[in-house]
Design an enzyme around this catalytic site. Sequence first.
Site, PDB file in Angstrom:
ATOM      1  N   ASP A 211       0.955  -1.147  -0.136  1.00 55.19           N
ATOM      2  CA  ASP A 211      -0.106  -0.008  -0.003  1.00 55.19           C
ATOM      3  C   ASP A 211       0.816   1.181   0.173  1.00 55.19           C
ATOM      4  O   ASP A 211       0.232   2.355  -0.065  1.00 55.19           O
ATOM      5  CB  ASP A 211      -0.931   0.076   1.253  1.00 55.19           C
ATOM      6  CG  ASP A 211      -2.374  -0.480   0.800  1.00 55.19           C
ATOM      7  OD1 ASP A 211      -2.418  -0.763  -0.303  1.00 55.19           O
ATOM      8  OD2 ASP A 211      -3.459  -0.082   1.741  1.00 55.19           O
TER       9      ASP A 211
ATOM     10  N   ASP B 148     -10.563  -6.289  11.234  1.00 55.71           N
ATOM     11  CA  ASP B 148     -10.564  -7.822  11.862  1.00 55.71           C
ATOM     12  C   ASP B 148     -11.718  -8.059  12.814  1.00 55.71           C
ATOM     13  O   ASP B 148     -12.306  -9.074  12.579  1.00 55.71           O
ATOM     14  CB  ASP B 148      -9.367  -8.186  12.420  1.00 55.71           C
ATOM     15  CG  ASP B 148      -8.937  -7.242  13.427  1.00 55.71           C
ATOM     16  OD1 ASP B 148      -9.382  -6.089  13.819  1.00 55.71           O
ATOM     17  OD2 ASP B 148      -7.736  -7.294  13.881  1.00 55.71           O
TER      18      ASP B 148
END
Length: 685
Positions: free
Chosen positions: A135, A455
Site C-alpha cells: 500500500d 478484523d
Amino acid sequence: MASSQSLPLCEKTPLKINTLQRAQEIAILFLFICLLVYRLLSLTDHGFVWLLAFLCESWFTFNWVLTLIIQWTPVEYKTYPQNLLQQVPELPAVDMFVTTADAELEPPIITVNTVLSLLAVDYPSHKLACYVSDDGCSPLTLYSLTEASKFAQFWVPFCKKYNIQVRAPFRYFSGNSKLPSDNPIGFLQEWTKMKDEYQKLCQKIEVAVQNLATLDFSGDYVDFADIDRRNHPTIIKVIWENKERLSNNGVPHLVYVAREKRSDQSHHHKAGAMNVLTRVSGVMTNAPFMLNVDCDMHANNSKIVLHAMCLLLGFKHEKEGAFVQCPQMFYDTLKDDPFGNQLLLPLKTSWPGFAGMQGPPYAGTGCFQRRKVIYGFSLIDSEGNLRDVALDKERFGNSTELIQSATHTLSEKIDHPHDLSSAVEAANQVAGSSYEHNTLWGTKVGWVYGSVTEDMLTGMKIHARGWKSILCMPDPPGFMGSAPSSSHVIIVEVKEPALIFFVAVFLMKILYTLRFYLGFGLSIKQWWNHVRMGPSGKIPYVTASLFGVVTLAFKLLGISEVAFEVTQKDQYSSSSDDQEDDVNAGRFTFDESPIFVPATTLLFVHFTALAMGLFGMQPPAHGADGAGLGEMMCCVWVVLCYWPFLKGLFGKGKYGIPMPTIFKSAALALLFMHFCGRIPLPLRR
C-alpha cells in the site's frame, strides 16, 4: 491396525477448570453483588457521584460475568498432520496474503523474511501462491521481493532437505540459533553458503534503501517513475511463477500487488487492501483457502499450513471452521513485558474459553479463511445451499472472470491455475479504485469497512452468519512477530463497615490474576506490567482507548474520519552495534502527541491530591467528612500505575514528556481542581 480412514485429523478436548480458580471467581462475583446491593440501598443518602459509582461498578460486574462465561468453557484442539495425506488424496490450494503499507516504517527486509518463511513451509509448492500487497507503492518493496525470489530458489530446497524448523532467515541465522550436533554430511558447507547468500541479499536491499535514486526506473520499474503513493494506477507484477508445478523443492507463485489509489476516493486502509488481494487472487489462482499475515509475522512452524488444513478439513460439517486463528506471539520480548502487549494471560484463559463457544475472534493476522466465507456465504437458513448468495455484478462487481471464479468457489469446483501472466489484465481490473462502487464489497462481501479494526468487524459478521471458528495453538507457535518496543470519586469512609466489600474485591482480584501469572511461571513484575499496560490496564484506558472513543464519536458526528497509522517496525540487524539503547529497554518514549495529555493530567491530579493530604493542605469538604485513608490509598494506587509518566516528567530526550504536554496537563489539572472545589457535596446522614 486402524484403517487410514479412521485416523483422525484433529480432536477437540474440553479442559478441566481448577477448583481453586472457580472458587475465587465465584467469591469475586459474590463480592461484586454485595457491593452493588450496598450502593443501591444507600443511593438516597448520596448524590450524583454515588450514582455514577454504582453505574461503573455495575459495568464491572457485568464484565466479570462475561469473563466467567468465557473462561468456564475452555477447550483445546490437537492436530495430526501425519494423517492428512492418508485422509486427503489431494491437498487443497492456499493463497497467502502479506500486507505492508510503508517501506520506511516497515523496512523491506522485514517483509522479505515473512515472505521467505511462507514460501518455504512444508506444503506442496504448486498448491501455494503468495500475494504481497504494497500500500506504500514503493519500488524498494518490489526490488526486495524480486531479489528474495532469487534467494528462495536456494533457501526453499535447503529448508526442506534438512527439515529446518524456523524458516525466516533472520531468525535462523541469528546469534541465538545453534547448529544441530548431528550434522548430516555436507550440511555445514551448505549452511555457510546459505548464510553468505542471505547476507548478500541483506546488503543488496540495504544499498537500495540508502540509494533509492540509483534504481533503474525502466523495465519492471518504469511504473514507479515519479510515483505518488496516494495517487497512482494499479501495479501488479508476477515476480515468480512455478510453471513446472514442482511439488517439493519448487518455489510457490509470488505476486506483487499495489492497488490503484486516487486522492478523491477512500481506500479503506487494510480492509481495502485485503479485499483487493481477495479479488486479484480470485482471478489468478482462486484457492479455496486463504492465509493472511502482517508483514512482520513470519511463519514460525514449518507445518503450520498442514495444522490448519487438519482443522479445516477434520470436521464432518464445514460450519465448524469458517476460519482458523493462530494467536499473535512475539520473539525477543523485553523482560517482564513492560508495555503489557504480549497478552500471555489471555492466551491461557480467554482464548481457550472462546474456542469452547463459537470460536476465537479474528485477530487480523495469522488466520486461515475459507474463501466462500469471505465471499459472504451464510449458514443461516441455507444449510449448505447457495440461495443467499447471488452471483451477479451487484455483489461481486463488473468482472466476468471474478464472477466465474466465485461460482467455482461457492460450488466447490476445483480450479487448476492457468498461466498467471495471462490473468494480469483481469487482476488489474478488479484492483481498480472504483471497482467496488455499487457493489457489496466491504458490507456483505469481503473484509468489512467502517473501522480501522476491520478484523473484529469481519470476524463478528462471520460468526453472525452462523459460522464457527477454530483456535490453532501448535507447538512451536504458528507465527511469530515483533512486539512494539514502547477519577477521583467520594469513596466509602474507613469507619463504614461497607468498606470491606471494596477492599475484598480489590484484594481478591489482585490475588486471582497474580495466581495465574505465578502458575504459568511468569514473574510478579510481569503481572504488574499487565495491570498497567494490558488490555484492561490503567494506562491504555486514558490513552489509546480514550482517543479511540473520541475518534469514533467524531466520525459518527461527521466531524472527521478515523485515522490509521502504521506502527514502526524495528529493522533486523545481525550486528551488535545497535545495542546502545539496551539500558533504556522497557522505558516509555514520549512525543508531543495529545494522546499523552490525559494520562499526564490524571497523574498531576492524583499526585497533587496525595501531596495535599499528606501535608494537611486539603480544602474544606463543604459539610462532608473529607478525604480519608481510602481516598489516599486510591491516589497511591493511581500514581504507582502511572509511574512511567512520573519518570517521564524528569526524563530527557525521547524519554521525557515534552514541555508543551506538561503545560497543557498542568492547566487541565488546575482547572479540574478549581471546579471540584466549587461543587458542593451531599451531607452524610
